[in-house]
Every structure is written in C-alpha cells, then in structure tokens.
Scaffold this active site. Structure first.
Site, mmCIF file in Angstrom:
data_model
loop_
_atom_site.group_PDB
_atom_site.id
_atom_site.type_symbol
_atom_site.label_atom_id
_atom_site.label_comp_id
_atom_site.label_asym_id
_atom_site.label_seq_id
_atom_site.Cartn_x
_atom_site.Cartn_y
_atom_site.Cartn_z
ATOM 1 N N GLU A 1 0.821 -1.216 0.000
ATOM 2 C CA GLU A 1 0.000 0.000 0.000
ATOM 3 C C GLU A 1 0.856 1.268 0.000
ATOM 4 O O GLU A 1 0.509 2.275 0.606
ATOM 5 C CB GLU A 1 -0.974 0.015 1.195
ATOM 6 C CG GLU A 1 -1.964 -1.128 1.207
ATOM 7 C CD GLU A 1 -2.749 -1.261 -0.080
ATOM 8 O OE1 GLU A 1 -2.918 -0.243 -0.796
ATOM 9 O OE2 GLU A 1 -3.196 -2.376 -0.390
ATOM 10 N N GLY A 2 1.969 1.213 -0.701
ATOM 11 C CA GLY A 2 2.894 2.333 -0.745
ATOM 12 C C GLY A 2 3.938 2.170 0.339
ATOM 13 O O GLY A 2 3.616 2.224 1.529
#
Length: 594
Positions: A435-436
C-alpha cells in the site's frame, strides 16, 4: 498462547483520549454512545478470539494453493469468513442506504484491530473489500452502486485492488494493461498484474476486481490511467451470476509471511470490464481506495504488535530464570528482570501510541465527512490527510520493531518457529512495504501533505499539542514534561525548516533527504501527545472515583515510559532532518561499493 482482545485499551483510546463526544456532537451518528462502542468492541473481540485466532498458526503452516484456475484458501478460512459476514462486520461503517450500519470509521478501525491481531492473513480479505467499497461509494455510478456496493457491504462478494505489474510497482505511470472499448459501454481488459492480495479464492460467489489500465487514446504516464471494475463472474440481466470472466490466477507467491493470504499473479485475457469514474483519472480515483487501505494497514501494524506483545508477556510471566531484584525470589519469572520489564513496557507504550494515531486518523475522516460547517470540515480533512501517511508508516514500522522485541524477550526460543513468536515478525514485515512503501509515505508527507495548505494543518496540530504542557506540569514533575516540551519544539523547528526548504528552488533534495526522519519524528511526538492526553484523562477519572484505580495508574505510568524511551531521543531525529541532500549525494556508488 491464546489471543485476548485489548478491549479496555481500545475503548479508553476512543472515549477518553480521542474524545468520542466530538463525533456525537455532529449529530451524524445518532445511535453512537459509549454503550454502542462497548457492544461493538465486545462482539469484535469474540469473533476475533473465538473464530479467527485459532486459525492463525494452522493457516500459516498450510497456506493457500493454486489448483487449476482457482485458489484454495487455508483450511477453515471459508467457514470463518461466513461467520465473519454473518456478524455484519463488512457493513459496520458503510452507508445505511446500501445495507450498512452507518457507524464511524474510527469504530470500524478499532474493531478491525482485533481482527488483524487475531489473524492478519485473514484480515486482509475484508480490508480490501472495505477499500473497494470506499472507491465505489465515491466514484461509482448509481448502477454500479446498486449492482456491486450492496453485495460488497453484505460480504456476499469480496473486493480486490489490482494495481501492480511486473514493470510497474511504485511507479504506476509505467503500467501497460489495456482496456479497449467494446462499443456497448464495456471494455476489453488485457494484461498481467502481480501482488494481488486475495485476488482469487472460493469463499464467495464473486470477487470484484478494481483494476488500473490504459484506454487506447490515453496519454502516457500517470495522466493516462483509468479505473475499471471487472467481476470474476459476469452478471446476467436479472443480476444472477453468469459465465466466468476472462481473467484467472496464474500463480500464488511464496512469501516470508502472511502465508494464508493468497498473493496472486493475475492474467486478464480479454476480460469484460466497466469504467469507474472519469477516463484518465483512475489514479486519483484509486487513491480514494488506497488512502482507506493505508490507514487500515497502519491498524494492521498495531494489531500484529499487540499480538506479539501479548505472546511475549505470557512467555516472560511463565519463563523462570535468575533471581528477582525486587523480591529476591530465586528462579523468578524473567518479567522480574528490569530490562525485560522495560522492554515490555516500551512495547505496550508504543502500541498505545500507534493505536491512538490510527484511530485519530479515522476520527478526523469521520469529522470531515459529518461536520456541517465547511471550514471545520476542511480543517478535519487537512488533519486526516496529514495523519494518513504517519498512521501507515509509523505504525507499521512500530509493528515490525515490537515483533522483533517480542522475539528478543523469548531469547533463543523466539528464533524457533514452534514458539510462535517468529510468525508475528514474518507477518509484520510486509506492512511497511505494501500500500505504498513507508519511504513513499514519508515523501508524500513532506512533498504534498505538509505543504498542500501552506502548512496550516501541521501548524494547527502543533499548536493543539502545545496545550497539553500546562496540565501535564500539574501531573508530573521534571523530565516527563521537559521531554514533551523539547519534542514539540523539535517538531516545530523541523516543520518550519521543511516548509522553508520546500519553498526554495534548490530545496527538493534537502526535503526528500529529511522525509523519513521527519515522519518518524512526527509519529513519535503525536504518539506522545496522545499518551499524555491519556494520562491526564486517567488522572481525571481517578479524581472523580471512576474506573479501576490501579489500571488508571498504569495509564499514567505508560506516558512516563514513552517520554523516557521515545521522546527522550527526538534530538537524533532532528539531527537526521538537518543533514541535507548534499551529504547523501556524496555517498556515490563508488563509496557505497564493498
């Protein structure tokens, strides 16, 4: 060791640290009160303790597997998912109009902490469905909401986020998957995607894939990405399940941890899809989904840290070795060794800080959505934006560090799989990556979130944090107050320096070089602020004769532990922020080479 949901800690954070009354005052949650919070958390604890936690070790050992063109989840996961859905957990904060319960996001995050503690691999499946719900709610057409949103909220179907490709990881502008118009309002989707969490399984009748791809006339880079919806099974005119869509899993990754969560390689071979939102604005639409997932991943960090802490505490209580320096008892529990007790105390304090940061991010989102005053709503939106990368990165780094500390408490036994401590470390390690990555979160914080309003959100938060100093001085003498004052001064200096360097033409390298240290500094100080608020709330409850006095004394001591062991080291964060980009430039490949 069995898992016990920390309901008292979570409830105290919501009600006494973050101020549940602020949400109640908006009128947007007419059924919300302390009793509702307790009932929801108690029910979440029951399903997490009784249904999900018993599958954690067995799921890790069995994993999921690819058979033919489908994924078979770990044994017991299908039955557990049905129990989870029957409890209505997918719809906790979803809109009532689509079958949800309309409760605050903060309460949903609090309940899901127990899910991730109990079984992180399982929790990823509903977590991604929740992200898909957010994206459709914000950008879907009425027809899409009617067709898909109700099914996702009920849990009858699950969702998947489909972004990454072999040559397009963090840089989504490089993706090559295509979506060609079919002439009937649908699109023909082609390409390969990797790292698709819960991209396939047999626990539900359908899976809704939210896919990034390019239209034929799309401009290159980030501006040419669109968002599409592709169900595993197409729907007939009457809404019933039709034929299998033209995409399939072609592999399941073998991973360090979260073994029971299938991480799929997906092939889209002329799959039928429909556009979500506006053409070529898919990245912005996907960020609705990603931001929701990022806060949820922060909660994963808190959850896995709590599980590792409980495991270590149980071991330290039962393992006997050496003489107690306090009681003189021979062959005493190792909990009576000061360094072991200090380590456990720091673990608990850091978990409490991460919990408050994540739930405060959810509460800011709730207040931004529900405040009737546009200026107030804008302020809360600024707070949510500022806290989101901190919640994700600080809390997941904390999760890894606490899980590592848990192994250390076990000593050599922690390095042995059979004790269970190693699984928490293996599972925790993915959260700072997906998620980053946390490096990207830090760049997002200093590159966008800090300056998007000229620094107003950060300045407002710092001024609000300063107000804790006067009441804190009435509760503590000396260093606990000094350390908070010094920490606030450090974070203010760092914020002003970054805003100044960002405005300078030659400041970009300095800002990015400071990004990681600044995010960690902000997380350290915000977490300390919340623990200080918790200590003040605990003292107020003691004074009024409410609650368990011994437990409340523990909340007061917890801030002192955090101040000594975390806030006492903020100077090193500040020093790293000031190093500048030129220093890193001197670390050339020749210097870095062995």
């Amino acid at each position: 060791m069995s898992y016990r949901a920390p309901l008292r800690d979570i409830g105290f954070t919501l009600k006494h640290v973050l101020g549940l009354e602020d949400l109640q005052a908006t009128g947007a949650y007419p059924d919300l009160d302390a009793d509702v919070v307790d009932a929801v958390l108690d029910a979440a604890g029951q399903v997490s303790e009784g249904t999900l936690a018993p599958l954690n070790v067995s799921g890790d050992r069995a994993g999921s597997r690819l058979e033919g063109d489908g994924v078979i989840p770990a044994p017991g996961f299908g039955e557990a998912y049905r129990t989870f859905v029957e409890g209505g957990w997918m719809g906790l904060a979803a809109p009532v109009a689509h079958g949800g319960q309309g409760l605050p996001k903060a309460l949903e995050l609090a309940a899901f902490e127990t899910v991730h503690s109990a079984n992180m691999a399982f929790g990823l499946c509903p977590m991604l469905s929740l992200a898909a719900i957010e994206a459709l709610e914000a950008h879907g057409t009425d027809a899409q909401k009617t067709t898909y949103l109700d099914k996702l909220i009920s849990g009858e179907w699950t969702g998947a986020m489909v972004l990454t490709e072999p040559n397009a990881g963090s840089d989504l502008g490089a993706l090559t998957a295509t979506a060609t118009p079919n002439g009937d309002g649908t699109y023909n989707l082609n390409g390969q995607k990797i790292y698709i969490t819960w991209g396939d399984h047999d626990m539900t009748d359908n899976i809704v894939h939210m896919v990034l791809a390019r239209l034929p006339d799309a401009p290159p880079g980030h501006k040419g990405i669109s968002l599409f919806l592709a169900p595993k099974y197409l729907l007939n005119a009457d809404g019933s399940r039709g034929e299998r869509n033209a995409f399939r899993p072609v592999g399941v990754e073998h991973k360090l941890g979260i073994h029971a969560s299938p991480t799929c390689v997906m092939a889209y071979e002329g799959a039928t899809a429909e556009l979500v939102g506006r053409p070529n604005e898919g990245l912005a639409h996907m960020f609705t989904m990603m931001n929701a997932a990022r806060v949820a991943v922060g909660v994963e960090g808190v959850g896995i840290a709590e599980r590792a802490y409980q495991h270590a505490l149980a071991y330290a209580t039962g393992r006997r070795q050496g003489r107690s320096v306090w009681t003189g008892e021979a062959s005493a529990p190792i909990l009576d060794h000061p360094d072991v007790r200090r380590t456990l105390s720091v673990m608990k304090a850091r978990i409490a800080a991460g919990r408050a940061i994540c739930l405060a991010t959810g509460m800011a989102a709730d207040l931004a959505r529900s405040s009737s005053d546009p200026d107030v709503a804008r302020q809360w939106k600024g707070r949510e934006d500022l806290l989101t990368p901190i919640a994700k990165a600080w809390s997941t780094d904390m999760g890894v560090e606490v899980a590592s500390m848990g192994i250390q408490i076990h000593g050599g036994m922690g390095f042995i799989e059979e004790t269970g401590a190693a699984q928490y470390y293996r599972d925790a390690r993915i959260a700072p990556i997906y998620e980053g990555t946390n490096g990207i979160q830090a760049m997002d914080l200093v590159g966008r979130k800090l300056s998007q309003d000229g620094g107003a959100a950060a300045r407002l938060l710092i001024e609000e944090m300063k107000t804790v100093l006067t009441p804190l001085a009435a509760l503590y003498d000396g260093k606990p107050v000094e350390r908070m004052a010094n920490a606030l001064s450090a974070v203010e200096d760092a914020t002003l320096w970054l805003l100044d360097r960002k405005a300078a033409e030659d400041g970009t390298a300095d800002v990015l070089a400071a990004a990681d240290a600044y995010l960690k500094l902000m997380g350290d100080v915000i977490g300390g602020w919340f623990l200080a608020r918790g200590a003040l709330a605990a003292q107020a409850l003691k004074t009024s004769g409410e609650g368990d006095a011994d437990w409340l004394d523990g909340r007061i001591a917890l801030y002192e532990v955090y101040a000594a062991n975390v806030l006492g080291h903020v100077s090193s964060r500040l020093a790293a922020i000031g190093q500048g980009g030129d220093l890193l430039l001197r670390m050339t490949p020749a210097v870095l080479a062995p």
